[in-house]
Each structure stands twice: as structure tokens, then as C-alpha cells.
Write a protein that holds these residues in place. Structure first.
Motif, PDB file in Angstrom:
ATOM      1  N   GLY A 143       2.617   6.440  -6.952  1.00  0.00           N
ATOM      2  CA  GLY A 143       1.503   7.388  -7.898  1.00  0.00           C
ATOM      3  C   GLY A 143       1.796   8.786  -7.355  1.00  0.00           C
ATOM      4  O   GLY A 143       0.951   9.550  -7.776  1.00  0.00           O
ATOM      5  N   SER A 144       2.799   8.995  -6.813  1.00  0.00           N
ATOM      6  CA  SER A 144       2.650  10.322  -6.195  1.00  0.00           C
ATOM      7  C   SER A 144       3.398  11.387  -7.406  1.00  0.00           C
ATOM      8  O   SER A 144       3.977  10.771  -8.290  1.00  0.00           O
ATOM      9  N   ASP A 145       3.084  12.670  -7.190  1.00  0.00           N
ATOM     10  CA  ASP A 145       3.414  13.758  -8.041  1.00  0.00           C
ATOM     11  C   ASP A 145       4.980  13.624  -8.412  1.00  0.00           C
ATOM     12  O   ASP A 145       5.605  13.718  -9.409  1.00  0.00           O
ATOM     13  N   LYS A 188       6.139  10.715 -10.296  1.00  0.00           N
ATOM     14  CA  LYS A 188       5.757  10.848 -11.868  1.00  0.00           C
ATOM     15  C   LYS A 188       6.654  11.985 -12.435  1.00  0.00           C
ATOM     16  O   LYS A 188       7.097  11.694 -13.761  1.00  0.00           O
ATOM     17  N   THR A 206       0.869  -1.223  -0.065  1.00  0.00           N
ATOM     18  CA  THR A 206      -0.025  -0.107   0.082  1.00  0.00           C
ATOM     19  C   THR A 206       0.941   1.541   0.100  1.00  0.00           C
ATOM     20  O   THR A 206       0.526   2.290  -0.804  1.00  0.00           O
ATOM     21  N   ALA A 207       2.055   1.284   0.944  1.00  0.00           N
ATOM     22  CA  ALA A 207       2.745   2.472   1.029  1.00  0.00           C
ATOM     23  C   ALA A 207       3.641   2.670  -0.224  1.00  0.00           C
ATOM     24  O   ALA A 207       3.805   3.694  -1.055  1.00  0.00           O
ATOM     25  N   LEU A 256       2.593   1.765  -3.420  1.00  0.00           N
ATOM     26  CA  LEU A 256       1.531   2.195  -4.470  1.00  0.00           C
ATOM     27  C   LEU A 256       1.318   3.673  -4.220  1.00  0.00           C
ATOM     28  O   LEU A 256       1.525   4.690  -5.298  1.00  0.00           O
ATOM     29  N   LYS A 257       1.092   4.257  -3.011  1.00  0.00           N
ATOM     30  CA  LYS A 257       1.215   5.703  -2.710  1.00  0.00           C
ATOM     31  C   LYS A 257       2.572   6.211  -3.304  1.00  0.00           C
ATOM     32  O   LYS A 257       2.347   7.292  -3.835  1.00  0.00           O
ATOM     33  N   ILE A 258       3.530   5.881  -2.960  1.00  0.00           N
ATOM     34  CA  ILE A 258       4.666   6.447  -3.332  1.00  0.00           C
ATOM     35  C   ILE A 258       4.888   6.494  -4.803  1.00  0.00           C
ATOM     36  O   ILE A 258       5.474   7.462  -5.392  1.00  0.00           O
TER      37      ILE A 258
END
Length: 94
Positions: free
Chosen positions: A27-29, A32, A20-21, A23-25
Motif C-alpha cells: 500500500g505504500s506510495d 503504487k 501486516t508488513a 500490506l504496508k509495503i
């Protein structure tokens, strides 16, 4: 019934939290921006490699053309020498 091992449960829960962490990392701006910069660098590298490949192909074409010319000249010289040798043998026989 099977016994539930606390180590297995802890590993599973840790994996879920880590995933979960992650995926958050990912997907962060900021991530990207990193992906975009890496992709742009890869595209620049591809362009550089393609220019080098084109240059090498041109040089190989020139080398092949010159090699063919050299082989033609050597073949003509060999044929001329054979004709000259045959003419000398004919003169010697006469």
C-alpha cells in the motif's frame, strides 16, 4: 484438552506479522508508482500488439484476394483447355 505447540503458534504469529508488513509495503506510495508504471508499460505493449495484429490482418486479406484471383485464372484456363480438347475430338471424329 489439546496441547498448544510453540512451533504452530510461532508460525501463526510470523504469518500475521509478515501479512501486516506485506500490506504496508503493497500500500505504500512507492509500490503504487511501480504498479502505475507496470500498468502503463502493459498498455503500451497492448497498443503495439494491436498495431501488429491489424497489419497482419491487412496482409492476410491481400493474400486471400490474390489467392482467389489465382484460383479463378486457373479454373478459367482449365475450362478453356477442356473446351479446346472437346473441339479437337469433334474435328478428329469428323
Amino acid at each position: 484438552m489439546a496441547k498448544i505447540d510453540l512451533k504452530t503458534v510461532g508460525t501463526f504469529v510470523g504469518g500475521v506479522l509478515f501479512g501486516t508488513a506485506g500490506l504496508k509495503i503493497l500500500g505504500s506510495d512507492d509500490a503504487k508508482k511501480v504498479y502505475t508504471n507496470c500498468t502503463a508499460a502493459g498498455m503500451r505493449a497492448k497498443d503495439c500488439v494491436m498495431k501488429t495484429v491489424s497489419t497482419v490482418q491487412e496482409n492476410v486479406g491481400d493474400i486471400v484476394a490474390e489467392a482467389e484471383q489465382i484460383n479463378e485464372e486457373r479454373q478459367e484456363a482449365k475450362e478453356a483447355a477442356e473446351i479446346e480438347d472437346a473441339a479437337e475430338e469433334t474435328e478428329a471424329d469428323a
